[in-house]
Design a protein around this motif. Sequence first.
Motif, mmCIF file in Angstrom:
data_model
loop_
_atom_site.group_PDB
_atom_site.id
_atom_site.type_symbol
_atom_site.label_atom_id
_atom_site.label_comp_id
_atom_site.label_asym_id
_atom_site.label_seq_id
_atom_site.Cartn_x
_atom_site.Cartn_y
_atom_site.Cartn_z
ATOM 1 N N TYR A 48 0.809 -1.140 -0.002
ATOM 2 C CA TYR A 48 0.091 -0.186 0.189
ATOM 3 C C TYR A 48 0.888 1.211 -0.107
ATOM 4 C CZ TYR A 48 -4.354 -2.548 0.804
ATOM 5 O OH TYR A 48 -5.631 -3.512 0.707
ATOM 6 N N TYR A 49 2.061 1.176 0.901
ATOM 7 C CA TYR A 49 2.709 2.501 0.790
ATOM 8 C C TYR A 49 3.467 2.650 -0.652
ATOM 9 C CZ TYR A 49 2.170 2.845 5.785
ATOM 10 O OH TYR A 49 1.784 3.259 7.162
ATOM 11 N N VAL A 50 4.083 1.452 -1.192
ATOM 12 C CA VAL A 50 4.868 1.746 -2.511
ATOM 13 C C VAL A 50 4.006 2.143 -3.644
ATOM 14 C CG1 VAL A 50 5.991 0.540 -4.238
ATOM 15 C CG2 VAL A 50 6.660 -0.049 -1.662
ATOM 16 N N LEU A 51 2.703 1.475 -3.731
ATOM 17 C CA LEU A 51 1.738 1.954 -4.445
ATOM 18 C C LEU A 51 1.168 3.536 -4.359
ATOM 19 C CD1 LEU A 51 -0.491 -1.344 -5.277
ATOM 20 C CD2 LEU A 51 1.299 -0.312 -6.697
ATOM 21 N N GLY A 52 0.993 3.630 -3.100
ATOM 22 C CA GLY A 52 0.565 5.074 -2.646
ATOM 23 C C GLY A 52 1.532 6.301 -3.182
ATOM 24 N N MET A 53 2.641 5.814 -2.873
ATOM 25 C CA MET A 53 3.705 6.846 -2.935
ATOM 26 C C MET A 53 4.001 7.063 -4.600
ATOM 27 S SD MET A 53 4.610 8.439 -0.552
ATOM 28 C CE MET A 53 3.232 8.271 0.715
ATOM 29 N N LEU A 54 4.114 5.672 -5.214
ATOM 30 C CA LEU A 54 4.175 5.887 -6.797
ATOM 31 C C LEU A 54 2.924 6.715 -7.671
ATOM 32 C CD1 LEU A 54 5.473 2.305 -7.683
ATOM 33 C CD2 LEU A 54 6.765 4.486 -7.654
ATOM 34 N N VAL A 55 2.057 6.583 -7.012
ATOM 35 C CA VAL A 55 1.072 7.125 -7.609
ATOM 36 C C VAL A 55 0.982 8.798 -7.286
ATOM 37 C CG1 VAL A 55 -1.709 7.627 -7.518
ATOM 38 C CG2 VAL A 55 -0.886 5.385 -7.593
ATOM 39 N N THR A 56 1.239 9.179 -6.087
ATOM 40 C CA THR A 56 1.309 10.321 -5.590
ATOM 41 C C THR A 56 2.491 11.085 -6.466
ATOM 42 O OG1 THR A 56 0.854 9.743 -3.348
ATOM 43 C CG2 THR A 56 2.000 11.870 -3.535
ATOM 44 N N LEU A 57 3.755 10.394 -6.366
ATOM 45 C CA LEU A 57 4.987 10.983 -7.085
ATOM 46 C C LEU A 57 4.527 11.199 -8.564
ATOM 47 C CD1 LEU A 57 7.809 9.293 -5.335
ATOM 48 C CD2 LEU A 57 7.074 11.788 -5.282
ATOM 49 N N PHE A 58 4.202 10.095 -9.405
ATOM 50 C CA PHE A 58 3.704 10.345 -10.983
ATOM 51 C C PHE A 58 2.686 11.456 -11.033
ATOM 52 C CE2 PHE A 58 1.135 9.190 -14.404
ATOM 53 C CZ PHE A 58 2.122 9.003 -15.266
ATOM 54 N N SER A 59 1.554 11.430 -9.981
ATOM 55 C CA SER A 59 0.660 12.633 -10.621
ATOM 56 C C SER A 59 1.100 14.019 -10.095
ATOM 57 C CB SER A 59 -0.647 12.315 -9.698
ATOM 58 O OG SER A 59 -0.408 12.112 -8.360
ATOM 59 N N LEU A 60 2.222 14.186 -9.046
ATOM 60 C CA LEU A 60 2.503 15.329 -8.715
ATOM 61 C C LEU A 60 3.588 15.721 -9.713
ATOM 62 C CD1 LEU A 60 3.063 17.588 -6.731
ATOM 63 C CD2 LEU A 60 5.106 16.284 -5.461
#
Length: 62
Positions: free
Chosen positions: A37-49
Amino acid sequence: MWKEKLGVYLIDVSKYTFTGVLIASFFKDMENTRFIYYVLGMLVTLFSLLLGLVLTNKKEEK
């Protein structure tokens, strides 16, 4: 103009994703899947940012 609006939207999505992952970890014990959950959440966050920042970047044309 639509690129700038889409960029602002993606920056908002990154904030909400980060907040959702952080708050969900406080309320639910995710034991074995916490890392996923943390890895996927951070990847989505960084990609969209990053995509949002690229789209909102205004370069002055000569």
